[in-house]
Design a protein around this motif. Sequence first.
Motif, PDB file in Angstrom:
ATOM      1  N   SER A 147       0.800  -1.223   0.000  1.00 38.12           N
ATOM      2  CA  SER A 147       0.000   0.000   0.000  1.00 38.12           C
ATOM      3  C   SER A 147       0.834   1.276   0.000  1.00 38.12           C
ATOM      4  CB  SER A 147      -0.946   0.007   1.201  1.00 38.12           C
ATOM      5  OG  SER A 147      -0.212  -0.081   2.410  1.00 38.12           O
ATOM      6  N   VAL A 148       2.106   1.181   0.394  1.00 42.03           N
ATOM      7  CA  VAL A 148       2.942   2.386   0.475  1.00 42.03           C
ATOM      8  C   VAL A 148       4.167   2.301  -0.426  1.00 42.03           C
ATOM      9  CG1 VAL A 148       2.185   2.713   2.856  1.00 42.03           C
ATOM     10  CG2 VAL A 148       4.407   1.641   2.407  1.00 42.03           C
ATOM     11  N   LYS A 149       4.356   1.175  -1.084  1.00 39.39           N
ATOM     12  CA  LYS A 149       5.545   0.975  -1.909  1.00 39.39           C
ATOM     13  C   LYS A 149       5.606   2.024  -3.013  1.00 39.39           C
ATOM     14  CE  LYS A 149       6.413  -3.296  -2.236  1.00 39.39           C
ATOM     15  NZ  LYS A 149       6.330  -4.724  -2.599  1.00 39.39           N
ATOM     16  N   GLY A 150       6.781   2.615  -3.161  1.00 37.91           N
ATOM     17  CA  GLY A 150       6.980   3.645  -4.169  1.00 37.91           C
ATOM     18  C   GLY A 150       6.637   5.044  -3.688  1.00 37.91           C
ATOM     19  N   ARG A 151       6.002   5.151  -2.521  1.00 36.04           N
ATOM     20  CA  ARG A 151       5.633   6.473  -1.982  1.00 36.04           C
ATOM     21  C   ARG A 151       6.352   6.786  -0.674  1.00 36.04           C
ATOM     22  NH1 ARG A 151       0.642   7.266  -0.269  1.00 36.04           N
ATOM     23  NH2 ARG A 151       0.205   5.086   0.251  1.00 36.04           N
ATOM     24  N   PHE A 152       6.619   5.762   0.130  1.00 37.32           N
ATOM     25  CA  PHE A 152       7.264   5.948   1.434  1.00 37.32           C
ATOM     26  C   PHE A 152       8.706   5.451   1.361  1.00 37.32           C
ATOM     27  CE2 PHE A 152       3.279   5.651   4.398  1.00 37.32           C
ATOM     28  CZ  PHE A 152       2.657   6.635   3.637  1.00 37.32           C
ATOM     29  N   THR A 153       9.578   6.103   2.134  1.00 37.24           N
ATOM     30  CA  THR A 153      10.974   5.688   2.237  1.00 37.24           C
ATOM     31  C   THR A 153      11.393   5.694   3.700  1.00 37.24           C
ATOM     32  OG1 THR A 153      11.486   6.631   0.064  1.00 37.24           O
ATOM     33  CG2 THR A 153      13.340   6.140   1.526  1.00 37.24           C
ATOM     34  N   ILE A 154      11.869   4.563   4.176  1.00 33.79           N
ATOM     35  CA  ILE A 154      12.352   4.458   5.548  1.00 33.79           C
ATOM     36  C   ILE A 154      13.868   4.564   5.537  1.00 33.79           C
ATOM     37  CG2 ILE A 154      12.447   1.918   5.480  1.00 33.79           C
ATOM     38  CD1 ILE A 154      11.632   1.925   8.446  1.00 33.79           C
ATOM     39  N   SER A 155      14.411   5.221   6.554  1.00 32.35           N
ATOM     40  CA  SER A 155      15.865   5.334   6.682  1.00 32.35           C
ATOM     41  C   SER A 155      16.210   5.357   8.166  1.00 32.35           C
ATOM     42  CB  SER A 155      16.385   6.580   5.979  1.00 32.35           C
ATOM     43  OG  SER A 155      15.807   7.753   6.516  1.00 32.35           O
ATOM     44  N   ARG A 156      17.499   5.197   8.458  1.00 30.00           N
ATOM     45  CA  ARG A 156      17.914   5.177   9.854  1.00 30.00           C
ATOM     46  C   ARG A 156      19.240   5.890  10.011  1.00 30.00           C
ATOM     47  NH1 ARG A 156      17.976  -0.873  11.405  1.00 30.00           N
ATOM     48  NH2 ARG A 156      18.703  -0.081  13.410  1.00 30.00           N
ATOM     49  N   ASP A 157      19.445   6.476  11.166  1.00 32.17           N
ATOM     50  CA  ASP A 157      20.720   7.096  11.522  1.00 32.17           C
ATOM     51  C   ASP A 157      21.070   6.537  12.896  1.00 32.17           C
ATOM     52  OD1 ASP A 157      22.820   8.686  12.402  1.00 32.17           O
ATOM     53  OD2 ASP A 157      22.069  10.469  11.378  1.00 32.17           O
TER      54      ASP A 157
END
Length: 118
Positions: free
Chosen positions: A62-72
């Motif tokens: 449902s969110v593929k291509g619209r949301f991006t997860i990242s981490r620091d």
Amino acid sequence: QVQFVESGGGLVQPGGSLRLSCAASGSILSSYTMGWYRQAPGKQRDLVARITRRSNTNYADSVKGRFTISRDNAKSTVYLQMNSLKPEDTAVYYCNAVVPYSADPFAWGQGTQVTVSS
């Protein structure tokens, strides 16, 4: 005790963008696959994005291509960039570890409300 503090939610029009942040206490973040979850009114909490310790990512359809997860890991923070938002993305968003067969890996934070509406 692990604590998560989510922020960055708000009211946005359809097609808009938001960036969510999740600050984790302690140094646990670097040891786990982390995820962003969301819960809409009357529905169960679902995992929408995850990121492994090596920063491999996976998304719900449902969110593929619209949301991006990242981490620091140095900042003990996980992010969720949300673009092309839709009304059906309206929910309270939470972060937590992703642990197989565990519905509640750590205590849940207060979450951050995202409302997509014109």
